[in-house]
Design a protein around this motif. Structure first.
Motif, PDB file in Angstrom:
ATOM      1  N   GLU A  25      -7.699 -10.616  16.199  1.00 41.23           N
ATOM      2  CA  GLU A  25      -8.750 -11.637  16.247  1.00 41.23           C
ATOM      3  C   GLU A  25      -9.707 -11.396  17.410  1.00 41.23           C
ATOM      4  O   GLU A  25     -10.936 -11.494  17.251  1.00 41.23           O
ATOM      5  N   ALA A  26      -9.175 -11.078  18.581  1.00 43.84           N
ATOM      6  CA  ALA A  26     -10.029 -10.844  19.739  1.00 43.84           C
ATOM      7  C   ALA A  26     -10.959  -9.662  19.494  1.00 43.84           C
ATOM      8  O   ALA A  26     -12.153  -9.705  19.823  1.00 43.84           O
ATOM      9  N   ARG A  38     -16.203  -5.924  16.837  1.00 42.91           N
ATOM     10  CA  ARG A  38     -15.681  -4.606  16.486  1.00 42.91           C
ATOM     11  C   ARG A  38     -14.771  -4.749  15.271  1.00 42.91           C
ATOM     12  O   ARG A  38     -13.553  -4.524  15.330  1.00 42.91           O
ATOM     13  N   GLY A  39     -15.370  -5.153  14.166  1.00 42.43           N
ATOM     14  CA  GLY A  39     -14.621  -5.420  12.948  1.00 42.43           C
ATOM     15  C   GLY A  39     -13.889  -4.207  12.417  1.00 42.43           C
ATOM     16  O   GLY A  39     -12.754  -4.315  11.960  1.00 42.43           O
ATOM     17  N   GLN A  40     -14.530  -3.039  12.471  1.00 44.34           N
ATOM     18  CA  GLN A  40     -13.887  -1.838  11.954  1.00 44.34           C
ATOM     19  C   GLN A  40     -12.681  -1.451  12.797  1.00 44.34           C
ATOM     20  O   GLN A  40     -11.643  -1.047  12.280  1.00 44.34           O
ATOM     21  N   LEU A  49      -8.646 -10.839   9.539  1.00 47.41           N
ATOM     22  CA  LEU A  49      -9.732  -9.908   9.198  1.00 47.41           C
ATOM     23  C   LEU A  49     -10.702 -10.540   8.204  1.00 47.41           C
ATOM     24  O   LEU A  49     -11.933 -10.445   8.366  1.00 47.41           O
ATOM     25  N   LEU A  50     -10.163 -11.193   7.198  1.00 44.05           N
ATOM     26  CA  LEU A  50     -11.024 -11.798   6.178  1.00 44.05           C
ATOM     27  C   LEU A  50     -11.776 -12.999   6.745  1.00 44.05           C
ATOM     28  O   LEU A  50     -12.971 -13.194   6.466  1.00 44.05           O
ATOM     29  N   GLU A  51     -11.104 -13.830   7.539  1.00 47.04           N
ATOM     30  CA  GLU A  51     -11.756 -15.006   8.117  1.00 47.04           C
ATOM     31  C   GLU A  51     -12.918 -14.595   9.019  1.00 47.04           C
ATOM     32  O   GLU A  51     -14.032 -15.137   8.922  1.00 47.04           O
ATOM     33  N   THR A  52     -12.684 -13.640   9.891  1.00 47.90           N
ATOM     34  CA  THR A  52     -13.739 -13.225  10.839  1.00 47.90           C
ATOM     35  C   THR A  52     -14.842 -12.439  10.131  1.00 47.90           C
ATOM     36  O   THR A  52     -15.948 -12.313  10.670  1.00 47.90           O
ATOM     37  N   ALA A  53     -14.545 -11.927   8.926  1.00 43.41           N
ATOM     38  CA  ALA A  53     -15.569 -11.233   8.144  1.00 43.41           C
ATOM     39  C   ALA A  53     -16.370 -12.191   7.277  1.00 43.41           C
ATOM     40  O   ALA A  53     -17.228 -11.759   6.495  1.00 43.41           O
ATOM     41  N   GLY A  54     -16.121 -13.499   7.394  1.00 43.11           N
ATOM     42  CA  GLY A  54     -16.873 -14.498   6.636  1.00 43.11           C
ATOM     43  C   GLY A  54     -16.335 -14.730   5.247  1.00 43.11           C
ATOM     44  O   GLY A  54     -17.069 -15.207   4.367  1.00 43.11           O
TER      45      GLY A  54
END
Length: 938
Positions: free
Chosen positions: A737-738, A744-746, A778-783
Motif C-alpha cells: 500500500e505504501a 509506484r504502482g508497477q 493493488l486494485l483499490e489503489t489503482a481505482g
C-alpha cells in the motif's frame, strides 16, 4: 493471620461484644513476633468503637504499664434514622495513656471501672512483658471476673517466663467464664502473594519474587511488609521486581534488632550455638550445631536449651533446630567476626563432607567461605555435575561463574569447569558475566582445540539465541564447527544452529548449506541424542521452507519423551515448531505444542527454552485477540528477560502492536524501534518484518507517504536478502500500500508477484491471507474498488478461520470501505452496517485508535435521518462525542495533525476540540486530559 483466626475472632466478637450483658469472656491471642497481633487488636478496637462498651487498654513495657481509657459512646437518639437530631453529638476522645510503675497503682486505677458492674472491654497487650505483680492482678481479675467483662490478653508464646502459662502460673478460671485461644500462624504462599500484590500491584510481582519473599520471611506478616517497604526504598518504584532485588535489600531493621537483641541477652558462652546455626544456614541437628560451635555435648546441650528458651532458635522438626526465618539467620551471620566465621565454615564443611549423599553445592559454599581453595573447586565441579543432571542449570551457573572468575584457579581446573558452565548457559538463563567468563577462557591459547571448540559452541548458542547478538553468535558457531571436526556429535549441534534461518544478515542459501551438512552428519551418527538435537533445531526451517518431511520429524520428536537425556532437545524442538506455526498461521496447532514444550522444558530444567515458549504464548494471545491483561504480562516479561533481548522480542512486538491499535504511537515506536531500526539488532527476522509493517502503517496513517514508502523498501530488501518469504505476511499488505500510494504502482505489483513467487507454492495460512490482501490493495489503489472487494473478503475469511480476529476486522473494514468508495447505492447500507460492526468489534478489543478511525468514516456515510441537525447541540460542561474522541487520541500521544488524519478533520478543527475539552476538564496541558476526564465526577 489465617482464615481460621478470622472466623474465630468474628464469632467471639458477635457472641461477646454484641451482647450488652451476659457471661464474662476471655480471648487469648497468641502469636510470635510479627504475626499480626497488633493488627488484630486494631480491628477489635474498630469493631468495639461502634458499640457502647467502654474500653481499657493495658500495654506492658520494660518501664511500666501504660493504660489508655476509651470512654463509652452515648446511645444514639431513636429518631428512626442514623443521623443525630438537634445539636451535633460530640463524642469524647480517648484519654491520653498514663504510665503506672507498679501493679498497686494500676489496680487502684482499674478498680472503679471494673467494680461498676457494667460491660467493659479490657485489652492487655504484650502480656509476656508483665511483671509478677501485674500478672497477679490479672489472675485475680480473671478468677473473679465482673459479669460485664470482656478481656483480651495478647502475648508472644516464645517469650513467656513459663512456657504455656500466660500469667506465670495456672489460673483458676470460673465455670461461667467463656474462654477462647487464637493462635496466629505465619502466612502461607497464597496469603503472601495477596499481601505483596496489595502493596506493589500485581504487575510488579512475578511468582519468583513472591516465592522469595515467602521463603526469606517464613511468612511472618510484619517481615513481609518490611521487606516490601525496603524493596521500594532500596530499588525505587519499578514496573517489576525480581528475586535478586529481595536478596539485595538485606534484613529489615525491625527483625535484625529483635533477633540480635535476643542473642545479646544470652550469656556469652551460649552464643556459639546460634552462631553455628547461622553459619550452617539450614535447620540442623543438635550434634551438627555442637560440632560447628566446637562445644562438647553437655555444654552444647546447655547452650541449645538456653537458646531455645530465649526464642533465638526454635525446633523445626524432630531434633532439628533453626532460626524462625532465613532473614533472622542472615542478621546473626552478618555480625560474626571474620576469623570466627571462617573457622566455623571449615568445621561446617567437615560436618557436611561426612554426610551421605554429600550435599556438594552447600559443601562448596562452606569450603569457599572457609578459604579452602582446592576443596572448594572439587566441590564446585561435583556440584555442577549434580545440578546439571537434575536440570538445575541456574544453580550450576552461579557456582561455576564464581569459581571461574577466581584468579587462583589452576589452568587444568579451568579446562574442566569451563565446558560445564558453557553447557548450563545454553539451557539456563545467561548473564553478562557468563559471556564475559566464557570469552576470557577462550583467550587462553593453551586450551586443547576440542575443549575450545566445545566452549565456543555453547558461547555461540548463547549469543545467537539468548543475547540477541546473532552475527557474533554465527561467527563463533562457524568456527566451532571447524574446531569440532574430530567430534562429529558436537559439530552437528553447531551445524544445526547455523541451519536455523532467523538471522537476517545470512542468506537462506547459507542456512540450507548447513542444513544439508548436518542432516548428512546426523544420518551417519549412531547417537540418538545427536539425531534428536539436530531434529529440534532443524524443524523450524523445514516447516518455514515447506519441506514435506517436517510433519514426520515433528511426530518423531514428540515420541522421544521417554528418554530423559533427550527431553531438553525435544522441548526445544516443540517450542521451535510452535514458533514457526505462529508466523505461518497454523494457530490451532500452537497451543498444544507450547503446553507440551513448556512442560518438558520445566521438567528438564531448560530455563531458556521455557522462557522462549512463554514469549510465544504472548504472541499467540495477540494473534488470537486475547488482549485482556496482555500488555501488563508483556511488560512484565520484558522486565524479566532483562539482559536477553532475544526472548524479549516476542513481548516487544506484542506491546508495539497493542500500542498501535490503541493510538499510543510514541509507545509503539519505543517498543518496535531501537537505534532507528525496527527492534534491537539481532532480533529474529519475523519480528523485524512485523515491526516494520507496523511502522509503515503508522506512517501511512500520519499521511507521511514518503516515509512509509522508504521504510517499506528497506524492509522488503531485508526479506529479499534472506529469501524466506513466508515471513513477509505481516509486512506485505502495508508495504504494498505504501509503495502504491507513493505513485509506484508497477513496483507495488512487482512486489506482490515476488511475494507469491518466493512462496514457491508454500501457501501457508498467513501468507495466503496476506497475498489476497495485497491483491485487494493493488486494485483499490489503482481505482478499481469493486474488483478489490472479493480479495479483502477472502483475506478476512482466512484470518477468521486461523483465528486472527484483529486482522480479520481490518480486512473486512477494507472491503466495506471499497464498497462505499464504489458508490453503489444498493450496497451502501450493508457496508455501513459492516463498518458499524467493525467499530463494535474494535471497541471490544480495546483498539481505541482503530475504532475512532472507522467511526469517523461511518459518520460521513450515515443515512440522512441519522445525521445531526444543523446547529451545535448543547452539551454544557460535558464532553461531546467528538471532543471525547479527540481527548482519547490526544491523551494517547497523537499530535493534532495525526488526530486530524485519523478522524478526517482539519488540524484547525482538532485544535478547537482540544481547547474546548481542556476548558471543560480544567486541564492545563494535553498530558492531563486523560487523567482529568477519568477523575471527573459523574
Amino acid at each position: 493471620m489465617n482464615t481460621l483466626s478470622d472466623d474465630a475472632w468474628e464469632r467471639w466478637l458477635k457472641q461477646t461484644l454484641d451482647r450488652p450483658t451476659g457471661r464474662p469472656a476471655l480471648l487469648l491471642i497468641e502469636g510470635k513476633a510479627g504475626t499480626g497481633k497488633s493488627r488484630l487488636v486494631d480491628r477489635l478496637l474498630d469493631a468495639a468503637g461502634s458499640g457502647t462498651r467502654p474500653c481499657v487498654i493495658l500495654s506492658f513495657t520494660a518501664t511500666g504499664t501504660a493504660l489508655a481509657h476509651h470512654p463509652a459512646r452515648p446511645p444514639r437518639p431513636e429518631t428512626g434514622n442514623d443521623r443525630p437530631t438537634g445539636r451535633a453529638r460530640i463524642e469524647a476522645p480517648p484519654l491520653p495513656p498514663r504510665i503506672y510503675p507498679d501493679a498497686a497503682a494500676l489496680a487502684e486505677e482499674l478498680a472503679p471501672l471494673l467494680e461498676s458492674g457494667g460491660p467493659v472491654l479490657l485489652i492487655a497487650e504484650d502480656v509476656h512483658r508483665a511483671d509478677p505483680g501485674s500478672q497477679d492482678l490479672l489472675r485475680r481479675l480473671l478468677e473473679r471476673p465482673p459479669a460485664g467483662l470482656a478481656a483480651v490478653l495478647v502475648y508472644r508464646p516464645e517469650e513467656l517466663g513459663e512456657p504455656g502459662l500466660v500469667l506465670g502460673r495456672p489460673v483458676s478460671y470460673p465455670a461461667r467464664l467463656s474462654l477462647l485461644r487464637i493462635r496466629l500462624e505465619p502466612l502461607d504462599a497464597e496469603q503472601v502473594r495477596r499481601l505483596v500484590e496489595e502493596r506493589l500491584g500485581p504487575e510488579s510481582c512475578p511468582p519468583e519474587l513472591v516465592a522469595r519473599i515467602h521463603e526469606r520471611s517464613a511468612g511472618v506478616p510484619q517481615v513481609v511488609v518490611d521487606l516490601v517497604r525496603q524493596l521500594e526504598d532500596v530499588c525505587g518504584r519499578r514496573e517489576r521486581y525480581t528475586a535478586r532485588d529481595v536478596d539485595a535489600t538485606g534484613t529489615p531493621v525491625r527483625l535484625a534488632e529483635l533477633v540480635l537483641g535476643r542473642l545479646a541477652a544470652l550469656p556469652p558462652e551460649h552464643r556459639a550455638v546460634p552462631r553455628a546455626a547461622a553459619v550452617l544456614d539450614e535447620p540442623s541437628t543438635a550434634e551438627d550445631l555442637y560440632a560447628v560451635a566446637a562445644l562438647p555435648a553437655e555444654t552444647g546441650r546447655e547452650a541449645l536449651m538456653a537458646t531455645l528458651r530465649a526464642a533465638v532458635l526454635q525446633e523445626t522438626g524432630s531434633d532439628v533446630y533453626g532460626f524462625p526465618s532465613p532473614l533472622a539467620s542472615t542478621a546473626v551471620y552478618q555480625e560474626l567476626p571474620g576469623p570466627l566465621r571462617q573457622d566455623m565454615h571449615r568445621r561446617a564443611a567437615a560436618v557436611l563432607a561426612r554426610r551421605h549423599p554429600v550435599p556438594w553445592g552447600r559443601l562448596a559454599t562452606h569450603r569457599h567461605r572457609g578459604g579452602q581453595l582446592r576443596g572448594w573447586l572439587k566441590a564446585v565441579e561435583r556440584a555442577a555435575l549434580q545440578c546439571a543432571e537434575a536440570g538445575e542449570h541456574q544453580t550450576a551457573m552461579d557456582l561455576l561463574e564464581q569459581a571461574l572468575s577466581h584468579p587462583s584457579v589452576p589452568r587444568e581446573v579451568r579446562a574442566r569447569l569451563a565446558p560445564l558452565l558453557a553447557h548450563s548457559a545454553v539451557l539456563g538463563l545467561h548473564t553478562d558475566q557468563t559471556v564475559e567468563v566464557l570469552r576470557q577462557i577462550l583467550d587462553d591459547q593453551s586450551l586443547p582445540p576440542a575443549v575450545r571448540g566445545q566452549i565456543r559452541l555453547d558461547l555461540g548458542l548463547v549469543l545467537y539465541n539468548q543475547a540477541g547478538m546473532g552475527l557474533q553468535g554465527w561467527v563463533e558457531l562457524e568456527q566451532a564447527a571447524d574446531e569440532l571436526a574430530e567430534r562429529p556429535a558436537l559439530a552437528a549441534r553447531a551445524m544445526s544452529a547455523l541451519a536455523m534461518p532467523v538471522m537476517s544478515a545470512v542468506p537462506l542459501e547459507r542456512n540450507l548449506h548447513w542444513l544439508e551438512k548436518v542432516q548428512k552428519t546426523a544420518a551417519r551418527s549412531d547417537d540418538p541424542e545427536v539425531r534428536t538435537a539436530v531434529a529440534a533445531n532443524c524443524i523450524a526451517i523445514q516447516l518455514e521452507t515447506g519441506d514435506p518431511t517436517a510433519w514426520d520429524v515433528l511426530e518423531q520428536l514428540r515420541a522421544e519423551t521417554d528418554h530423559p537425556e533427550r527431553l531438553p532437545h525435544v522441548a526445544r524442538g516443540l517450542v521451535n515448531a510452535a514458533d514457526a506455526f505462529l508466523w505461518l498461521g497454523h494457530l490451532q496447532r500452537v497451543g498444544d505444542l507450547l503446553d507440551e514444550g513448556l512442560e518438558l522444558a520445566a521438567r528438564s530444567g531448560a530455563s531458556y527454552v521455557e522462557q522462549d515458549g512463554r514469549g510465544s504464548v504472548l504472541l499467540l494471545d495477540w494473534f488470537n485477540g486475547r488482549w485482556e491483561g496482555l500488555a501488563a504480562r508483556a511488560r512484565a516479561f520484558v522486565a524479566e528477560t532483562g539482559v536477553m533481548p532475544g526472548p524479549a522480542a516476542d513481548a516487544r512486538v506484542v506491546l508495539g502492536m497493542l500500542a498501535l491499535a490503541q493510538g499510543e504511537w510514541q509507545q509503539m515506536a519505543a517498543w518496535l524501534s531501537g537505534d532507528g531500526h525496527p527492534l534491537p539488532a539481532g532480533s529474529p527476522l519475523p519480528h523485524v518484518a512485523a515491526a516494520a509493517g507496523a511502522l509503515v502503517r503508522t506512517a501511512l496513517a500520519r499521511g507521511d507517504i514518503d516515509t512509509a514508502a522508504s521504510e517499506a523498501a528497506d524492509a522488503w530488501d531485508r526479506l529479499r536478502d534472506k529469501g524466506v518469504w513466508v515471513w513477509a505476511s505481516e509486512l506485505a499488505p502495508w508495504a504494498v500500500e505504501a509503495t502504491a500510494r507513493a505513485g509506484r504502482g508497477q513496483v507495488a505489483s512487482d512486489m506482490v508477484t515476488e511475494f507469491e513467487t518466493g512462496l514457491k507454492g508454500n501457501l501457508v495460512p498467513s501468507a495466503a491471507a496476506a497475498l489476497q490482501w495485497c491483491r485487494g490493495v493493488l486494485l483499490e489503489t489503482a481505482g478499481e474498488p469493486v474488483r478489490a472487494v472479493p480479495h479483502f473478503r477472502e483475506a478476512a475469511a482466512m484470518y477468521t478461520e486461523m483465528p486472527r480476529p484483529y486482522a480479520a476486522i481490518l480486512a473486512g473494514e477494507a472491503a466495506a470501505q471499497c464498497v462505499l468508495a464504489a458508490g453503489t447505492s444498493s450496497e451502501t447500507a450493508a457496508a455501513v452496517e459492516e463498518l458499524a460492526l467493525c467499530v463494535q468489534q474494535l471497541t471490544d478489543l480495546e483498539a481505541g485508535w482503530d475504532a475512532a478511525r472507522v467511526r469517523a468514516t461511518l459518520r460521513a456515510h450515515q443515512p440522512p435521518a441519522e445525521q445531526r441537525r444543523r446547529g451545535r447541540p448543547s452539551y454544557g460542561d460535558q464532553l461531546s462525542p467528538r471532543e471525547q474522541e479527540v481527548v482519547d487520541l490526544a491523551s494517547a500521544g497523537l499530535t493534532n495533525r495525526e488526530i486530524a488524519a485519523t478522524l478526517h478533520l482539519s488540524p484547525r478543527t482538532v485544535e478547537q476540540h482540544v481547547s474546548r475539552a481542556r476548558r471543560k476538564l480544567e486541564s492545563q496541558s494535553r498530558q492531563q486530559l486523560s487523567r482529568s476526564r477519568n477523575n471527573r465526577p459523574g
